[in-house]
Each structure stands twice: as C-alpha cells, then as structure tokens.
Write a protein that holds these residues in place. Structure first.
Motif, PDB file in Angstrom:
ATOM      1  N   ILE A   8      36.368  52.380  46.679  1.00 20.63           N
ATOM      2  CA  ILE A   8      35.294  51.726  45.744  1.00 20.63           C
ATOM      3  C   ILE A   8      35.590  50.251  45.531  1.00 20.63           C
ATOM      4  N   ARG A   9      34.681  49.582  45.829  1.00 20.51           N
ATOM      5  CA  ARG A   9      34.620  47.843  45.987  1.00 20.51           C
ATOM      6  C   ARG A   9      34.324  47.498  44.333  1.00 20.51           C
ATOM      7  N   ASP A  10      35.053  46.780  43.755  1.00 27.12           N
ATOM      8  CA  ASP A  10      34.680  45.939  42.622  1.00 27.12           C
ATOM      9  C   ASP A  10      34.028  44.975  42.887  1.00 27.12           C
ATOM     10  N   THR A  11      32.556  44.923  42.275  1.00 27.74           N
ATOM     11  CA  THR A  11      31.536  43.979  42.711  1.00 27.74           C
ATOM     12  C   THR A  11      31.287  43.089  41.494  1.00 27.74           C
ATOM     13  N   SER A  12      32.209  43.380  40.416  1.00 25.45           N
ATOM     14  CA  SER A  12      31.996  42.395  38.997  1.00 25.45           C
ATOM     15  C   SER A  12      32.614  41.116  39.658  1.00 25.45           C
ATOM     16  N   SER A  14      34.861  37.673  39.323  1.00 25.82           N
ATOM     17  CA  SER A  14      36.220  37.457  38.856  1.00 25.82           C
ATOM     18  C   SER A  14      36.103  36.459  37.930  1.00 25.82           C
ATOM     19  N   LYS A  15      37.199  35.989  37.302  1.00 25.23           N
ATOM     20  CA  LYS A  15      37.232  35.285  36.146  1.00 25.23           C
ATOM     21  C   LYS A  15      36.698  33.901  36.583  1.00 25.23           C
ATOM     22  N   GLU A  16      37.065  33.320  37.741  1.00 24.03           N
ATOM     23  CA  GLU A  16      36.612  32.071  38.041  1.00 24.03           C
ATOM     24  C   GLU A  16      34.880  32.194  38.265  1.00 24.03           C
ATOM     25  N   GLU A  17      34.343  33.190  38.864  1.00 23.70           N
ATOM     26  CA  GLU A  17      33.035  33.157  39.031  1.00 23.70           C
ATOM     27  C   GLU A  17      32.355  33.307  37.714  1.00 23.70           C
ATOM     28  N   LEU A  18      32.965  34.123  36.588  1.00 28.77           N
ATOM     29  CA  LEU A  18      32.230  34.046  35.314  1.00 28.77           C
ATOM     30  C   LEU A  18      32.583  32.433  34.863  1.00 28.77           C
ATOM     31  N   GLU A  19      33.256  31.978  35.086  1.00 28.71           N
ATOM     32  CA  GLU A  19      33.514  30.734  34.583  1.00 28.71           C
ATOM     33  C   GLU A  19      32.291  29.641  34.879  1.00 28.71           C
ATOM     34  N   LYS A  20      32.318  29.660  36.337  1.00 32.16           N
ATOM     35  CA  LYS A  20      31.200  28.888  36.976  1.00 32.16           C
ATOM     36  C   LYS A  20      29.834  29.461  36.281  1.00 32.16           C
ATOM     37  N   ILE A  21      29.538  30.605  36.080  1.00 34.31           N
ATOM     38  CA  ILE A  21      28.431  31.047  35.667  1.00 34.31           C
ATOM     39  C   ILE A  21      28.008  30.565  34.242  1.00 34.31           C
ATOM     40  N   ARG A  22      28.974  30.529  33.440  1.00 35.75           N
ATOM     41  CA  ARG A  22      28.937  30.363  32.112  1.00 35.75           C
ATOM     42  C   ARG A  22      28.726  28.813  31.966  1.00 35.75           C
ATOM     43  N   LEU A  23      29.644  28.108  32.921  1.00 35.74           N
ATOM     44  CA  LEU A  23      29.266  26.624  32.670  1.00 35.74           C
ATOM     45  C   LEU A  23      28.004  26.251  33.284  1.00 35.74           C
ATOM     46  N   ALA A  24      27.337  26.916  34.194  1.00 35.45           N
ATOM     47  CA  ALA A  24      26.012  26.917  34.708  1.00 35.45           C
ATOM     48  C   ALA A  24      25.141  27.047  33.555  1.00 35.45           C
ATOM     49  N   GLU A  25      25.132  28.208  32.924  1.00 31.55           N
ATOM     50  CA  GLU A  25      24.405  28.431  31.861  1.00 31.55           C
ATOM     51  C   GLU A  25      24.314  27.480  30.678  1.00 31.55           C
ATOM     52  N   LEU A  26      25.540  27.059  30.195  1.00 27.25           N
ATOM     53  CA  LEU A  26      25.972  25.869  29.270  1.00 27.25           C
ATOM     54  C   LEU A  26      25.068  24.721  29.508  1.00 27.25           C
TER      55      LEU A  26
END
Length: 158
Positions: A8-12, A14-26
């Motif tokens: 089972i592969r985790d497709t969620s 990572s913390k770094e990717e979430l940070e980048k997404i949130r920074l882009a949204e901000l």
C-alpha cells in the motif's frame, strides 16, 4: 489476470510538500487581497510603535494571574454594589420611554442654562419676590412635580 496488491503506497503529501502548498496558497491569497493584508501589517506596526503590542503579548503570557486578580477584585463589595446599581439603573432606563428621557434631559439642559444666566445677577430674592415666583405657572408646576416626587419617595422610605 491482475496481480494481487501486496504493497500500500501512501499518496498523501509529505510535511515539506504540505508546507509548499500552504505557502503557495498564502502567497496567492496575499496577492489577491493585497489591501487587506497591507492594512493588517500597518495595524500591527502601529500597535508595535505605540507599545500596545508588547502590552498585549505580556498580558497574554500573564493571563492566568490577570484573570485571578480580576476575579478577586470583582468579588469585593464596592464592585458588586456598582454592578447591582448598574443593573437597577438599566432596569429604570428600560422601563422609561426614550421620548420621556429625551424630554427630561432637554428640560434639564434648558433649566441649567437659564439658572446659570440667572446666577450671574446678584439680586437678592426677598420674601415678596419668592411669593411672586410661586404665582408663576411654570414655577408652580415644577413645585407640584417636586413635591409629588418627594411625597412618593417618602412613602417608600417607611
């Protein structure tokens, strides 16, 4: 035939990717609503320049001590008396029609202005002047009002 799934592969992200997404949204949010963000920054700068930001930060750090002190002070008799008096006064204000209050305040203002003007004259009011004033319908109406008010207050003091 298809192979059975063994991993089972985790497709969620990572913390770094979430940070980048949130920074882009901000970043896009700031870019789209620039004036609100700039006003907020200006507000924080003004708070900092006036020293209020430091005071708020200190108050937040000492919130438990401040709350304890505040509650201790609120339990003291002078404060509870003030709160009870305020509640009773507000009840009087809610029972009284605003038009009556407005008229009474306007009358007080006018009477105060007239009394201030009359106080500047240093004429002595003698017994005959007082008797003449009692015949004035306005003075008589006010005296009746005052005497009735005092009579009703006296009844309540029994």
């Amino acid at each position: 035939m298809a192979e059975p799934i063994s991993k089972i592969r985790d497709t969620s992200p990572s913390k770094e990717e979430l940070e980048k997404i949130r920074l882009a949204e901000l970043k896009s949010s700031i870019a789209s609503d620039e004036s609100g963000f700039l006003e907020m920054l200006e507000f924080v700068k003004l708070l900092n320049d006036s020293g209020a930001l430091e005071a708020v930060n200190s108050a937040m750090k000492a919130k438990e001590d401040i709350t304890k002190t505040l509650l201790n002070e609120w339990r003291k008799e002078p404060i509870t008396n003030a709160i009870n008096n305020l509640m009773l006064s507000s009840q009087l204000l809610t029972d009284t029609k605003p038009e009556t209050t407005e008229k009474m305040l306007e009358n007080i203002k006018n009477a105060t202005q007239a009394a201030d003007a009359a106080a500047k004259h240093e004429e002595t009011l003698g017994l005959f002047g007082l008797m003449k004033a009692l015949k004035d319908p306005d003075v008589n109406r006010t005296l009746r009002y005052g005497v009735t008010f005092l009579k009703e207050m006296g009844k309540q003091l029994k």
